[in-house]
Design an enzyme around this catalytic site. Structure first.
Site, PDB file in Angstrom:
ATOM      1  N   TYR A 101       1.242  -1.470  -0.153  1.00 24.98           N
ATOM      2  CA  TYR A 101       0.108   0.148  -0.229  1.00 24.98           C
ATOM      3  C   TYR A 101       0.775   1.121   0.171  1.00 24.98           C
ATOM      4  O   TYR A 101       0.737   2.365  -1.215  1.00 24.98           O
ATOM      5  CB  TYR A 101      -1.237  -0.124   0.701  1.00 24.98           C
ATOM      6  CG  TYR A 101      -1.435   1.384   1.353  1.00 24.98           C
ATOM      7  CD1 TYR A 101      -2.732   1.655   0.861  1.00 24.98           C
ATOM      8  CD2 TYR A 101      -1.195   2.455   2.085  1.00 24.98           C
ATOM      9  CE1 TYR A 101      -3.296   3.133   0.825  1.00 24.98           C
ATOM     10  CE2 TYR A 101      -1.681   3.593   2.581  1.00 24.98           C
ATOM     11  CZ  TYR A 101      -2.594   3.631   2.055  1.00 24.98           C
ATOM     12  OH  TYR A 101      -3.149   4.450   1.834  1.00 24.98           O
ATOM     13  N   ALA A 102       1.766   1.287   0.747  1.00 27.47           N
ATOM     14  CA  ALA A 102       2.727   1.851   0.651  1.00 27.47           C
ATOM     15  C   ALA A 102       3.636   1.926  -0.054  1.00 27.47           C
ATOM     16  O   ALA A 102       3.986   3.475  -0.528  1.00 27.47           O
ATOM     17  CB  ALA A 102       3.744   2.478   2.145  1.00 27.47           C
TER      18      ALA A 102
END
Ligand SMILES: O=C(O)[C@H]1O[C@H](OP(=O)(O)OP(=O)(O)OC[C@H]2O[C@@H](n3ccc(=O)[nH]c3=O)[C@H](O)[C@@H]2O)[C@H](O)[C@@H](O)[C@@H]1O
Length: 431
Positions: free
Chosen positions: A242-243
């Site tokens: 996600y990051a």
């Protein structure tokens, strides 16, 4: 010898009345009459079928054209009406992810002050779609129209920019959630990478080009240990996919700014919470479990250290988003070409006072008047980072951003909303 016709049909038939002629003529007429009747009937039937079919297709296309599906006349009207600006120097904003948590609040705030707002959302089922529908109804009640569509749909986006000269795009559509990336990595690539590029292409091609403000994430700081996190700190050690997709988004938007002159502002949100929030987030799912008497799992970091987050209340985030829109420089490109340098900015939007997860649970217990059944486990290499803490001096200086709601107050407001939305009476929650 005379040809057959001449034998049968004299040049002046009225004058010459031959019996043979008459009987042949009568038979011929009878025969001809019945053939032509059949022929006429056949023609009639063909015409009837053809007109039925064309009527059907007219009705089909008419219904499509007049209905709410994208591209229809009715749809275009709804988009135009929703984009209408009702204040001097107002803006018309396309809000992607408008049925999401932050999208709903930002859309309402913009509409309230007289800006034109058109929402866009794909209503996926990452979490309870009925909550998204309820948010949509809330927006509709304020005359905000939400287009049902995906940011990967280039034709639909082109159509939207054709209909409305959006001054700004508030891009909040994304696949959120840190830990879900291990379950469904492709959904992050689909929305946060492919969808972002499709949207940027549409913005680049639009004339005039809009300014873009979009949601990055505090998770880009990854394994950074320097606190508080500043925009200039390293962001090249993401701890989750996600990051990594959010960090990629920052780089991708930079290229569109550099090559095509798009004005870009990226906002690194720090664990946003509040009414109408996301059920996948800890404060929300803990509330649900506590009220249902179910256990909650609290993750713990290395050496039994509690995890901490710079929880940021939704109203503060909205102020940061609106401030970013208000201060965004204009995009400088046209016809897909850059005509001059355009703004590229990145801001932290946090609260600047991290709170540990067990403390957050304690606050929920107090507001709900129910004890949680806590189950503490060691953090499982799931993409989580041990703590987040925002340095917001840049946002304060450039946007006038100043968070005013502490976690205790914000959770009280959230709990009040939760109880009323899910139909709990205050007595029910007290055990
Ligand atoms: O600030 C951000 O950048 C991110 O904030 C949140 O991510 P996160 O901080 O992980 O928020 P939660 O999922 O609500 O977790 C908050 C804390 O509770 C902990 N937690 C979560 C779930 C759980 O069952 N137990 C538990 O202890 C997590 O480890 C974390 O420390 C959002 O989910 C992301 O979309 C957003 O980008």
């Amino acid at each position: 010898m005379r040809p057959l016709e001449e034998q049968l049909y004299p040049s002046t038939p009225g004058k010459f009345k031959d019996k043979t002629y008459y009987s042949v003529n009568r038979q011929f007429h009878r025969c001809f009459a019945s053939t032509s009747t059949m022929f006429l009937w056949a023609l009639f039937l063909i015409a009837l079928t053809a007109s039925y079919l064309s009527f059907q297709s007219f009705m089909d296309s008419g219904t499509r054209y007049l209905s709410s599906t994208w591209g229809s006349l009715h749809w275009e009207k709804q988009v135009r009406d929703s984009a209408q600006i009702h204040r001097v120097n107002g803006m018309s904003v396309l809000v992607t992810g408008a049925a999401g948590f932050v999208g709903t609040h930002v859309s309402l705030a913009l509409k309230k002050r007289g800006d034109g707002v058109v929402g866009l959302d794909n209503f996926n089922n990452y979490y309870d779609p009925s909550l998204k529908k309820a948010r949509k109804n809330l927006l509709n009640s304020q005359n905000i129209f939400i287009v049902e569509g995906d940011i990967n749909d280039a034709r639909m986006l082109a159509k939207l920019f054709d209909i409305v000269a959006f001054t700004h795009v508030m891009h909040l559509a994304a696949q959120a959630g840190v830990r879900y990336a291990m379950e469904n990595p492709q959904s992050y690539v689909h929305s946060n990478i492919a969808g972002l590029v499709t949207l940027l292409e549409a913005c680049k091609n639009a004339n005039p080009q809009p300014a873009i403000v979009w949601a990055s994430s505090s998770s880009v700081y990854g394994l950074n240990e320097k606190v508080p996190f500043s925009e200039s700190d390293r962001t090249d050690q993401p701890a989750s996919l996600y990051a990594a997709t959010k960090k990629a988004g920052e780089e991708i938007t930079h290229t569109y700014n550099h090559i095509y002159g798009l004005s870009v502002t990226g906002l690194r949100f720090f664990t946003v919470y509040g009414p109408w929030g996301r059920p996948d987030m800890a404060y929300f799912s803990f509330t649900r479990n506590i009220l249902q008497g179910k256990p909650i799992t609290i993750y713990r970091g290395k050496n039994r250290v509690d995890l901490a987050r710079d929880f940021t209340y939704i109203d503060d985030i909205v102020k940061g988003c609106v401030g970013s829109l208000d201060t965004a420089g204009k995009s400088t490109g046209s016809g897909g070409k850059k005509r001059g340098p355009a703004t590229y900015r990145i801001f932290n939007l946090g609260n600047t006072s991290p709170v540990t997860v067990p403390m957050m649970v304690g606050m929920l217990e107090k507001h709900l008047k129910v004890k949680a059944k806590k189950h503490t486990v060691d953090m499982l290499g799931n993409g989580d980072v041990p703590f987040t803490h925002a340095n917001i001096s840049s946002a304060r200086k450039e946007l006038g951003y100043k968070p005013t709601t502490d976690l205790q107050t914000g959770l009280r407001k959230f709990v009040r909303w939760y109880l009323s939305y899910y139909g709990y009476s205050q007595e029910k929650s007290v055990k």
